[in-house]
Design an enzyme around this catalytic site. Structure first.
Site, PDB file in Angstrom:
ATOM      1  N   HIS A 238       0.790  -1.241   0.000  1.00  0.00           N
ATOM      2  CA  HIS A 238       0.000   0.000   0.000  1.00  0.00           C
ATOM      3  C   HIS A 238       0.822   1.292   0.000  1.00  0.00           C
ATOM      4  O   HIS A 238       0.621   2.180   0.822  1.00  0.00           O
ATOM      5  CB  HIS A 238      -0.966   0.013   1.178  1.00  0.00           C
ATOM      6  CG  HIS A 238      -2.270  -0.679   0.890  1.00  0.00           C
ATOM      7  ND1 HIS A 238      -3.096  -0.292  -0.142  1.00  0.00           N
ATOM      8  CD2 HIS A 238      -2.866  -1.734   1.491  1.00  0.00           C
ATOM      9  CE1 HIS A 238      -4.163  -1.085  -0.159  1.00  0.00           C
ATOM     10  NE2 HIS A 238      -4.040  -1.981   0.809  1.00  0.00           N
ATOM     11  N   ASP A 265      -2.197  -5.373  -3.819  1.00  0.00           N
ATOM     12  CA  ASP A 265      -2.354  -4.101  -3.106  1.00  0.00           C
ATOM     13  C   ASP A 265      -1.009  -3.425  -2.882  1.00  0.00           C
ATOM     14  O   ASP A 265      -0.609  -3.106  -1.755  1.00  0.00           O
ATOM     15  CB  ASP A 265      -3.108  -4.294  -1.788  1.00  0.00           C
ATOM     16  CG  ASP A 265      -4.615  -4.349  -1.995  1.00  0.00           C
ATOM     17  OD1 ASP A 265      -5.054  -4.515  -3.146  1.00  0.00           O
ATOM     18  OD2 ASP A 265      -5.355  -4.237  -1.002  1.00  0.00           O
ATOM     19  N   ASP A 268      -2.054   2.725  -3.526  1.00  0.00           N
ATOM     20  CA  ASP A 268      -3.168   3.385  -2.826  1.00  0.00           C
ATOM     21  C   ASP A 268      -2.863   3.557  -1.345  1.00  0.00           C
ATOM     22  O   ASP A 268      -2.122   2.795  -0.734  1.00  0.00           O
ATOM     23  CB  ASP A 268      -4.491   2.635  -2.994  1.00  0.00           C
ATOM     24  CG  ASP A 268      -5.151   2.892  -4.341  1.00  0.00           C
ATOM     25  OD1 ASP A 268      -4.822   3.913  -4.975  1.00  0.00           O
ATOM     26  OD2 ASP A 268      -5.987   2.060  -4.763  1.00  0.00           O
ATOM     27  N   ASN A 297      -7.190  -6.127  -5.011  1.00  0.00           N
ATOM     28  CA  ASN A 297      -8.386  -5.342  -5.338  1.00  0.00           C
ATOM     29  C   ASN A 297      -8.061  -3.867  -5.556  1.00  0.00           C
ATOM     30  O   ASN A 297      -8.864  -3.130  -6.131  1.00  0.00           O
ATOM     31  CB  ASN A 297      -9.446  -5.490  -4.246  1.00  0.00           C
ATOM     32  CG  ASN A 297      -9.010  -4.958  -2.905  1.00  0.00           C
ATOM     33  OD1 ASN A 297      -8.009  -5.406  -2.353  1.00  0.00           O
ATOM     34  ND2 ASN A 297      -9.735  -3.997  -2.366  1.00  0.00           N
ATOM     35  N   HIS A 346      -4.926 -12.825  -3.395  1.00  0.00           N
ATOM     36  CA  HIS A 346      -5.008 -11.630  -2.553  1.00  0.00           C
ATOM     37  C   HIS A 346      -6.176 -11.701  -1.583  1.00  0.00           C
ATOM     38  O   HIS A 346      -6.025 -11.454  -0.386  1.00  0.00           O
ATOM     39  CB  HIS A 346      -5.133 -10.367  -3.409  1.00  0.00           C
ATOM     40  CG  HIS A 346      -5.259  -9.127  -2.578  1.00  0.00           C
ATOM     41  ND1 HIS A 346      -4.194  -8.585  -1.895  1.00  0.00           N
ATOM     42  CD2 HIS A 346      -6.322  -8.342  -2.263  1.00  0.00           C
ATOM     43  CE1 HIS A 346      -4.579  -7.521  -1.222  1.00  0.00           C
ATOM     44  NE2 HIS A 346      -5.880  -7.349  -1.423  1.00  0.00           N
ATOM     45  N   HIS A 421      -4.969  -8.847   2.146  1.00  0.00           N
ATOM     46  CA  HIS A 421      -6.248  -8.135   2.054  1.00  0.00           C
ATOM     47  C   HIS A 421      -6.760  -7.545   3.363  1.00  0.00           C
ATOM     48  O   HIS A 421      -7.621  -6.681   3.352  1.00  0.00           O
ATOM     49  CB  HIS A 421      -7.285  -9.095   1.473  1.00  0.00           C
ATOM     50  CG  HIS A 421      -8.535  -8.476   0.939  1.00  0.00           C
ATOM     51  ND1 HIS A 421      -8.577  -7.278   0.265  1.00  0.00           N
ATOM     52  CD2 HIS A 421      -9.819  -8.928   0.959  1.00  0.00           C
ATOM     53  CE1 HIS A 421      -9.811  -7.024  -0.112  1.00  0.00           C
ATOM     54  NE2 HIS A 421     -10.587  -7.998   0.300  1.00  0.00           N
TER      55      HIS A 421
END
Length: 493
Positions: A238, A265, A268, A297, A346, A421
């Site tokens: 992330h 991921d 973001d 996602n 994920h 996740h």
């Protein structure tokens, strides 16, 4: 019961029940309020709703607590129930709009913001949120209107890389004869560590090459570890670039003898997502058979628009480059099987029984994820402690119990699954009698969760997971979500 406020903002107010029995003192609740202990808020409001199931305020407040813990599906359900009980409770419309925004349901969110603005025409906060949401809805409509029925051309077709000049004053790393080398990777990571930018020509070269490489891979990647080999599996990163560097410091740089699998991921939330993804893509090009990447996602357009990656790419480079990132993300594999015994993805398992590994091999992944089906589940689902399946707390896919895991593993002759996740306090969690493992590699997630990060070693000799924990390291003073959609920056979440 008496109640205390958990949030100073009157438009985001939430209260916790105070039991008169004395089992929970006001001091303890006050402490929890300052710690923003939303998990306990959910627990207490659930107890309160068992006693008074027709209280709209309780549903609204629990909805906010679910929003804070990113259980957007539950938050949406509670806000909707609140409004069924009392259609005049304005905070219920705020909560429902926020939930729909987080789920990418912009039209539904806009309708609720319209209601708030109509009832509170002088509410500046509501007006700003309405205007921002309206802008997103119009942008989406424009994008649909200009979309061609023909196959959309790739950004690659419009780039003239050969004639893209690198200015004399640029002193940063450059690909060597158009190729990624270990020297280039080390120089690029040092460049990023010093908060400098990679030249756009080099970034485009990496993206074009990695798109070609990924497009040749199957949706289910299958590898075999020899008895003497091990692989490191990392979870969500992330955009926490400095923590990624720490993983390499602790566990060694990727190499043919030190392979890695990063489980989605990558971008973001964290505000160094570009640095993370270019580093990971660079290592994929350098070590195509020893460095593996799976889609999460957040490697999707809707998530990138809301949670910062799109804004970050546009701020540091161009809209065109973000479009190319979107194309590349669509080619990321969805799952990986190790020695025919361990399946990595994920999200998690499936909304229906009977899914076989061959079904995963057949997934046409070069697209934005659908709202349901195996591709959606691989990116979005979560485990739950009880048997069976239930509605997802996220509002997408499902939650699956230990019996679902057991059946899937038996049918596919697998030992266990590894997924990511979800943030975990210890960086990992073992559930479903050891057959469902979660690993999360972004410590102190979003600079506020105080969680550890973790990675897993798997050895070919026994495939027994070995967990390694680590804590967050300092990073430059750029806050998480700095490039996120302005609604998010307004304090929506």
């Amino acid at each position: 019961m008496c109640w205390i406020a958990l949030d100073d903002n009157p438009d985001d107010n939430i209260t916790l029940p105070q039991h008169s029995s004395g089992k929970m003192t006001l001091d303890q609740l006050a402490y929890q309020s300052t710690q923003k202990d939303y998990d306990n808020a959910i627990k207490y409001y659930t107890e309160a709703l068992e006693l008074n199931p027709a209280n709209a305020i309780y549903f609204s407040n629990r909805s906010l607590a679910y929003l804070r813990t990113e259980c957007y599906g539950y938050a949406l359900a509670d806000a909707t129930k609140c409004l069924e009980i009392d259609k005049n409770y304005i905070k219920g419309y705020y909560r429902r709009a926020t939930s729909n925004m987080a789920l990418g349901k912009f039209k539904a969110a806009l309708k609720d913001y319209e209601t708030v603005v109509r009832v509170r025409p002088n509410d500046k906060d509501a007006k700003m949120k309405y205007q921002e949401c309206n802008k997103i809805v119009k942008q989406k409509a424009f994008e649909r209107a200009i979309a061609s029925d023909e196959m959309k051309k790739s950004v690659v077709d419009s780039l003239d890389i050969e004639n893209m000049m690198i200015e004399d004053e640029y002193t940063g790393p450059k690909l060597e004869e158009g190729k990624v080398t270990m020297r280039f990777m080390k120089e690029m990571m040092e460049c990023f560590k010093d908060q400098k930018k990679l030249h756009r020509k080099c970034a485009y070269q990496i993206l074009i090459q990695v798109k070609e490489l990924l497009s040749k891979l199957p949706s289910l990647v299958e590898i075999t570890l020899k008895e003497t080999e091990k692989i490191t599996i990392c979870g969500d990163t992330h955009g926490q670039f400095y923590d990624l560097l720490n993983i390499f410091e602790l566990n060694g740089l990727p190499s043919e003898t030190n392979p890695y699998l990063f489980n989605g991921d990558f971008v973001d939330r964290g505000s160094f997502s570009l640095e993370v993804i270019l580093t990971l893509f660079g290592f994929k090009l350098l070590l195509p058979d020893s460095f593996y990447l799976l889609r999460g996602n957040h490697e999707t357009d809707n998530m990138n628009q809301m949670y910062g990656f799109e804004g970050e790419v546009k701020a540091k480079y161009t809209t065109q480059m973000f479009t190319l990132f979107s194309e590349v993300f669509q080619w990321l594999p969805l799952a990986q099987c190790i020695n025919g015994k361990v399946l990595v993805m994920h999200g998690g398992l499936f909304s229906e029984d009977g899914v076989m590994l061959d079904d995963l091999r057949k997934i046409d992944r070069n697209r934005q994820p659908p709202d349901s089906g195996p591709m959606c589940d691989l990116l979005w689902s979560d485990p739950q402690p009880q048997n069976g399946r239930s509605v997802s707390k996220r509002g997408v896919s499902c939650q699956f119990g230990p019996d679902v895991t057991e059946r899937f593993l038996d049918q596919n002759k697998l030992d266990y699954i590894v997924r990511s996740h979800e943030v975990k306090a210890e960086g990992y969690e073992v559930t479903h009698s050891g057959k469902c493992i979660t690993v999360f590699s972004a410590p102190n997630y979003c600079d506020q969760m105080a969680n550890k990060g973790a990675y897993i070693h798997l050895r070919g000799s026994d495939l027994k997971p070995e967990f390694h924990q680590f804590t967050a390291v300092p990073h430059p003073n750029v806050k998480p979500m700095a490039y996120a959609n302005s609604l998010m920056q307004m304090g929506m979440m």
